[in-house]
Design an enzyme around this catalytic site. Structure first.
Site, PDB file in Angstrom:
ATOM      1  N   ARG A  83       4.752   0.959  -6.193  1.00  0.00           N
ATOM      2  CA  ARG A  83       5.968   1.649  -6.654  1.00  0.00           C
ATOM      3  C   ARG A  83       6.178   2.956  -5.887  1.00  0.00           C
ATOM      4  NH1 ARG A  83       6.902   5.299 -11.495  1.00  0.00           N
ATOM      5  NH2 ARG A  83       9.150   5.274 -11.831  1.00  0.00           N
ATOM      6  N   HIS A  87       9.514   3.943  -3.823  1.00  0.00           N
ATOM      7  CA  HIS A  87      10.353   5.112  -4.124  1.00  0.00           C
ATOM      8  C   HIS A  87      10.425   6.068  -2.934  1.00  0.00           C
ATOM      9  CE1 HIS A  87      10.972   4.921  -8.720  1.00  0.00           C
ATOM     10  NE2 HIS A  87      10.636   3.725  -8.284  1.00  0.00           N
ATOM     11  N   HIS A 211       7.639  -6.529  -9.674  1.00  0.00           N
ATOM     12  CA  HIS A 211       7.439  -6.202 -11.096  1.00  0.00           C
ATOM     13  C   HIS A 211       6.413  -7.100 -11.771  1.00  0.00           C
ATOM     14  CE1 HIS A 211      11.310  -3.594 -11.713  1.00  0.00           C
ATOM     15  NE2 HIS A 211      10.307  -2.938 -11.158  1.00  0.00           N
ATOM     16  N   TRP A 227       5.270  -6.828 -17.499  1.00  0.00           N
ATOM     17  CA  TRP A 227       6.207  -7.954 -17.332  1.00  0.00           C
ATOM     18  C   TRP A 227       5.515  -9.293 -17.606  1.00  0.00           C
ATOM     19  CZ3 TRP A 227       6.663  -3.442 -14.496  1.00  0.00           C
ATOM     20  CH2 TRP A 227       7.917  -2.859 -14.432  1.00  0.00           C
TER      21      TRP A 227
HETATM   22  C1  HEM Z   1      16.739  -2.459  -9.598  1.00  0.00           C
HETATM   23  C2  HEM Z   1      15.586  -2.099  -9.059  1.00  0.00           C
HETATM   24  C3  HEM Z   1      14.466  -1.511  -9.828  1.00  0.00           C
HETATM   25  C4  HEM Z   1      14.457  -0.846 -11.011  1.00  0.00           C
HETATM   26  C5  HEM Z   1      15.640  -0.478 -11.885  1.00  0.00           C
HETATM   27  C6  HEM Z   1      13.080  -0.536 -11.324  1.00  0.00           C
HETATM   28  C7  HEM Z   1      12.672   0.140 -12.441  1.00  0.00           C
HETATM   29  C8  HEM Z   1      11.363   0.341 -12.814  1.00  0.00           C
HETATM   30  C9  HEM Z   1      10.922   0.995 -14.011  1.00  0.00           C
HETATM   31  C10 HEM Z   1      11.839   1.580 -15.088  1.00  0.00           C
HETATM   32  C11 HEM Z   1       9.573   0.985 -14.003  1.00  0.00           C
HETATM   33  C12 HEM Z   1       8.641   1.554 -15.077  1.00  0.00           C
HETATM   34  C13 HEM Z   1       8.108   2.934 -14.680  1.00  0.00           C
HETATM   35  C14 HEM Z   1       7.186   3.440 -15.774  1.00  0.00           C
HETATM   36  O1  HEM Z   1       7.622   3.501 -16.918  1.00  0.00           O
HETATM   37  O2  HEM Z   1       6.016   3.763 -15.458  1.00  0.00           O
HETATM   38  C15 HEM Z   1       9.134   0.320 -12.821  1.00  0.00           C
HETATM   39  C16 HEM Z   1       7.830   0.084 -12.498  1.00  0.00           C
HETATM   40  C17 HEM Z   1       7.436  -0.556 -11.352  1.00  0.00           C
HETATM   41  N1  HEM Z   1       8.246  -0.917 -10.293  1.00  0.00           N
HETATM   42 FE1  HEM Z   1      10.255  -1.008 -10.321  1.00  0.00          FE
HETATM   43  N2  HEM Z   1      12.284  -1.008 -10.319  1.00  0.00           N
HETATM   44  C18 HEM Z   1      13.073  -1.599  -9.381  1.00  0.00           C
HETATM   45  C19 HEM Z   1      12.666  -2.163  -8.198  1.00  0.00           C
HETATM   46  C20 HEM Z   1      11.373  -2.195  -7.755  1.00  0.00           C
HETATM   47  C21 HEM Z   1      10.959  -2.601  -6.435  1.00  0.00           C
HETATM   48  C22 HEM Z   1      11.916  -2.996  -5.306  1.00  0.00           C
HETATM   49  C23 HEM Z   1       9.595  -2.507  -6.401  1.00  0.00           C
HETATM   50  C24 HEM Z   1       8.647  -2.781  -5.258  1.00  0.00           C
HETATM   51  C25 HEM Z   1       8.942  -3.502  -4.203  1.00  0.00           C
HETATM   52  C26 HEM Z   1       9.163  -2.075  -7.701  1.00  0.00           C
HETATM   53  C27 HEM Z   1       7.851  -1.922  -8.093  1.00  0.00           C
HETATM   54  C28 HEM Z   1       7.444  -1.470  -9.334  1.00  0.00           C
HETATM   55  C29 HEM Z   1       6.080  -1.516  -9.795  1.00  0.00           C
HETATM   56  C30 HEM Z   1       4.889  -2.109  -9.056  1.00  0.00           C
HETATM   57  C31 HEM Z   1       6.080  -0.937 -11.072  1.00  0.00           C
HETATM   58  C32 HEM Z   1       4.873  -0.731 -12.000  1.00  0.00           C
HETATM   59  C33 HEM Z   1       4.304   0.657 -11.797  1.00  0.00           C
HETATM   60  C34 HEM Z   1       3.211   1.002 -12.785  1.00  0.00           C
HETATM   61  O3  HEM Z   1       2.435   0.149 -13.209  1.00  0.00           O
HETATM   62  O4  HEM Z   1       3.114   2.192 -13.147  1.00  0.00           O
HETATM   63  N3  HEM Z   1      10.264  -1.869  -8.482  1.00  0.00           N
HETATM   64  N4  HEM Z   1      10.248  -0.057 -12.097  1.00  0.00           N
END
Ligand code: HEM
Length: 331
Positions: A83, A87, A211, A227
């Site tokens: 993530r 970002h 995700h 997820w």
């Molecule tokens: C529409 C696009 C996306 C939205 C709205 C989104 C939104 C989010 C949100 C709200 C979280 C939770 C953060 C938290 O509460 O700790 C999250 C976690 C995460 N996102 Fe996304 N995301 C998007 C696209 C992506 C993409 C493109 C990737 C990587 C290629 C990604 C990888 C991750 C990962 C691995 C997590 C888990 C992080 C953790 O365990 O703390 N996301 N994302």
């Protein structure tokens, strides 16, 4: 730290010292066909650094990951690192070539305090000890390399990666707030964000399958939960679950969905948007059926994401890192 014999590095450019330092001179810009010539960012490899040096840093990150597998309900740091790299890179705007991972600008305001970047400092703090050991590596290179290790060390595909991002320490290159999407968005919103970065629908769906890893935290985004049950294992579980049945979660938190089968897993509205839009959904269905296809598409799109906005000189060839496992198990 595991030492890597140069022969163990799978790369057709086994020595990047040949790649001279490239300045963002007008000659360099012209040489790389800089289009409108806006916000040119040319990769510069620090003097004398080789593929082996980057593999060593990869190994340090991978080793540290392996020492903290229990972190966050057993998710480990895979998701955090993936993530953070997304970002750092996803601020890119194709229209003026601004944003992206090149300057390592996520530690400067307003980017640092963008609501969507909440929680990303966990991955950057995790990488600090590795930066101290390797002060020559730029933040952008370290953070994106962290994303590569995050994917590869939990059984994901090989992510081709090139070095040469250059720190900006003036703080003037920080991306404006609002360049990273929010979980509330519908299909049009998601498409708008990803086309701003230069991605098509197929790449957008392929990227969001990350995700599968990690989880949402109420104290970070307001959303809650993982997820699925592969949150430390890179599989196509995200798509397999998404095609199943979901209902709105009944709680006083942000709008999110939970699965009909167990009520244990979640989807964001922006994840559900991939189901609601027929052009997105056809890729969801393909990836749910064919993990190899998804691995290939994800690897291409993630590598592209990490390099958005950067010009790489000819002799800076993509590196394919060996996982820790590959280096310890005889082939
Ligand atoms: C529409 C696009 C996306 C939205 C709205 C989104 C939104 C989010 C949100 C709200 C979280 C939770 C953060 C938290 O509460 O700790 C999250 C976690 C995460 N996102 Fe996304 N995301 C998007 C696209 C992506 C993409 C493109 C990737 C990587 C290629 C990604 C990888 C991750 C990962 C691995 C997590 C888990 C992080 C953790 O365990 O703390 N996301 N994302």
């Amino acid at each position: 730290m595991t030492s890597v014999a140069s022969s163990a590095v799978n790369n057709n450019n086994s020595n990047v010292t040949d790649a001279k330092r490239h300045k963002s001179s007008s000659t360099a810009n012209a040489a790389f066909g800089a289009g409108a010539g806006l916000n040119i960012k040319t990769a510069e490899i620090p003097e004398g650094k080789t593929v082996e040096d980057y593999q060593r840093v990869y190994n340090e990150i991978a080793t540290k990951i392996s020492e903290h597998l229990d972190y966050d309900h057993g998710d480990g740091y895979f998701g955090q690192l993936v993530r953070n790299a997304w970002h750092a890179s996803g601020t890119y705007a194709v229209a003026d070539n601004s944003g992206g991972s090149y300057y390592g600008s996520m530690i400067f305001e307003p980017e640092e305090f963008d609501f969507q970047n909440k929680g990303t400092s966990i991955a950057r703090s995790f990488l600090t000890s590795i930066h101290v050991q390797n002060p020559w590596i730029s933040r952008g290179d370290l953070w994106t390399l962290g994303g590569v290790a995050g994917v590869q060390e939990c059984n994901g595909p090989k992510i081709k990666w090139r070095p040469g991002r250059v720190d900006d320490n003036t703080g003037t290159k920080a991306a404006p707030s609002g360049r990273i999407p929010d979980g509330e968005g519908d299909a049009r919103y998601v498409r708008d964000f990803f086309s701003r970065m230069g991605f098509n629908d197929r790449e957008t769906v392929a990227l969001i399958g990350a995700h599968v890893l990690g989880r949402c935290h109420t104290h970070v985004s307001g959303y809650d939960g993982p997820w699925g049950d592969d949150s430390n294992n890179f599989t196509n579980d995200f798509y397999e679950r998404l095609v199943g049945k979901w209902h709105l979660k009944n709680w006083d938190g942000r709008k999110q969905y939970e699965d009909d089968d167990t009520n244990l897993y979640m989807m964001l509205p922006s994840d559900m948007a991939l189901k609601e839009d027929s052009n997105f959904y056809k890729y969801v269905q393909e990836y749910a059926k064919d993990v190899d296809l998804w691995f290939k598409d994800f690897a291409d799109a993630y590598s592209k994401l990490l390099e958005k906005g950067i010009e790489f000189p000819e002799d800076n060839k993509p590196i394919e890192f060996k996982t820790l496992h590959e280096q310890t198990v005889p082939s």
